[in-house]
Design a protein around this motif. Structure first.
Motif, PDB file in Angstrom:
ATOM      1  N   TYR A 297     -24.286  25.852  -8.485  1.00 11.68           N
ATOM      2  CA  TYR A 297     -25.909  25.710  -8.565  1.00 11.68           C
ATOM      3  C   TYR A 297     -26.287  26.965  -8.960  1.00 11.68           C
TER       4      TYR A 297
ATOM      5  N   TYR B 109     -23.072  16.065  -7.803  1.00  9.91           N
ATOM      6  CA  TYR B 109     -24.467  16.278  -7.865  1.00  9.91           C
ATOM      7  C   TYR B 109     -24.998  17.511  -8.662  1.00  9.91           C
TER       8      TYR B 109
ATOM      9  N   ILE C 145     -28.162  17.558 -12.376  1.00 11.10           N
ATOM     10  CA  ILE C 145     -28.995  18.822 -12.762  1.00 11.10           C
ATOM     11  C   ILE C 145     -29.475  18.563 -14.126  1.00 11.10           C
TER      12      ILE C 145
ATOM     13  N   TYR D 295     -32.230  15.146 -11.495  1.00  7.29           N
ATOM     14  CA  TYR D 295     -32.821  16.127 -10.687  1.00  7.29           C
ATOM     15  C   TYR D 295     -33.778  17.256 -11.800  1.00  7.29           C
TER      16      TYR D 295
ATOM     17  N   ASN E  79     -32.013  22.978  -9.873  1.00  7.85           N
ATOM     18  CA  ASN E  79     -30.805  22.977  -8.850  1.00  7.85           C
ATOM     19  C   ASN E  79     -31.314  22.782  -7.528  1.00  7.85           C
TER      20      ASN E  79
ATOM     21  N   ALA F 245     -31.789  19.203  -6.347  1.00  8.38           N
ATOM     22  CA  ALA F 245     -30.411  18.374  -6.169  1.00  8.38           C
ATOM     23  C   ALA F 245     -30.282  18.962  -4.881  1.00  8.38           C
TER      24      ALA F 245
END
Length: 430
Positions: free
Chosen positions: A29, A78, A82, A86, A89, A92
């Motif tokens: 992330y 997930y 990004i 979403y 980061n 998410a």
């Protein structure tokens, strides 16, 4: 004195086993150094609290909590959303915090309804054997790569790390089989300290990062208010059902070690499920990784012979305590990963022994049981070899499962065994 050393051993083992996941996810992330430190602090804090609550109010067994592999998979999936689903980061991570909260509520509902107790009855010796073997097989690759110093940043083997890891493995086996009881009881901490010292001398140990403050309390909703969408809610509900499998397996294994002469306590599963729900809520509230009771605790207890829950509870308190002091946390984080992998490698060899003992318990319907084992192991191990790219485009919950041969194989074992049991009962009804 002995109690203190045993508690310290639990503390070091719990932290060593928990460090990799938050660091890997933080990297995915692209969190800053400060954000990464906070994420690791909150995750380990939650794990300490989770273990303490389970030990006092839940299943009441010495089973430490670790980052759930299923949640780790979901976090990884997930990260790929990004910029697609979403905007950032952080967005998410907010959705994942919401997912953990949903999981916590669903866990509590299932535990209160008695569902977990029903599932516990399905964990026969056949299913437990499949679960244990798949668990060891799934993790063996990570252990070998870790001991060889292979990572995303360093794709080639480091001969020095491999040699030092081999020494730690030999030392751990030697300590664990020493004629001196006190050496066996503290074999893990002796091995970790020896390994850390060897890596320091060889210049292979990571440096201790500096802390910005001496004292820091983990923050609630560190990434902001959690968000909820249909995708993450569906994923969370499905993941919760699978996490129950881990919970039941871990409790059943530890019961067989510390309370083998006592009848199984059906309420233990319900209490453990309720507290697991609370722990998922903690994970979401503190923006951490979801936790689960770790089956490897059975191997740890077998290796050390420490069956008492007291040192485990104190160890959990120590874990919680040091997360409040970043300088100490940073020192613990500098434990060389190959050392942790090497010691855990030995602990998981005990899991193979446990699996073989489960196999000996199969006395009725052996032919069907062996067929269930053969099919389930083939399916579970086969799934482990699937490329992550092969499942692209599928729902996140499905991807998380198909990336986990342990869960797929265990579910196959349960379904197949129940099918054969149903067939055996069918003629009697006629």
């Amino acid at each position: 004195m002995k109690l203190g050393i045993a508690a310290l051993q639990w503390m070091i083992f719990m932290i060593a086993a928990a460090i990799v996941a938050p660091i890997a996810i933080a990297d995915l992330y692209q969190l800053s150094a400060v954000e990464t430190a906070g994420f690791m602090q909150r995750t380990i804090f939650v794990l300490g609290v989770a273990g303490l609550l389970q030990g006092l109010l839940g299943h009441r067994l010495p089973i430490h909590e670790g980052p759930a592999g299923l949640w780790w998979s979901v976090f990884t999936i997930y990260a790929g959303f990004i910029g697609v689903l979403y905007t950032s980061n952080i967005a998410a991570l907010q959705a994942l915090s919401g997912g953990l909260l949903v999981s916590g509520v669903f866990f509590i509902i299932l535990a209160a309804s008695g569902f977990i107790g029903v599932l516990a009855k399905l964990f026969t010796p056949t299913v437990t054997f499949v679960y244990l073997m798949l668990l060891v097989l799934q993790l063996s690759g990570s252990f070998i790569k870790g001991m060889f110093g292979i990572s995303a940043d360093h794709p080639t083997m480091d001969p020095w790390m491999a040699l030092l890891s081999a020494i730690v493995i030999i030392a751990t086996f030697t300590f664990g089989r020493s004629k001196a009881m006190w050496v066996r009881q503290y074999s893990v901490i002796f091995s970790l300290i020896l390994g850390w010292g060897l890596f320091l001398v060889a210049g292979k140990a990571p440096s201790v990062s500096s802390a910005h403050t001496w004292f820091d309390v983990p923050k609630l909703f560190a990434f902001g208010a959690p968000t909820f969408d249909s995708g993450v809610i569906t994923t969370a509900i499905f993941i919760t059902l699978l996490l129950i499998t881990n919970l039941v397996a871990s409790v059943r294994l530890m019961e067989g070690i510390v309370a083998k002469d006592e009848p199984s306590d059906p309420k233990r599963y319900r209490r453990g499920g309720l507290i697991s729900g609370v722990n998922q809520l903690f994970g979401g509230g503190f923006s951490a990784i979801g936790s689960v009771p770790i089956s490897g605790a059975a191997g740890f207890v077998t290796q050390t012979g420490q069956k008492s829950i007291k040192p485990f509870l104190i160890g959990c308190v120590l874990v919680i305590g040091i997360t409040l002091f970043p300088p100490i946390m940073n020192v613990m984080s500098a434990l060389p990963a190959p050392v942790g992998y090497a010691v855990t490698f030995v602990i998981f060899t005990n899991m193979v022994i446990m699996a073989l003992k489960e196999l000996k318990k199969i006395t009725v319907g052996e032919e069907n049981a062996y067929l269930v084992i053969g099919i389930s192991l083939m399916v579970g191990v086969g799934v482990m070899f699937l490329s992550p790219s092969a499942t692209q485009g599928l729902p996140a919950a499905v991807i998380a499962v198909l990336n986990n041969g342990l869960i797929v194989g265990s579910i196959f074992a349960i379904i197949l065994e129940q099918f054969f049991l149903f067939r055996e009962k069918e003629p009697k009804r006629g």
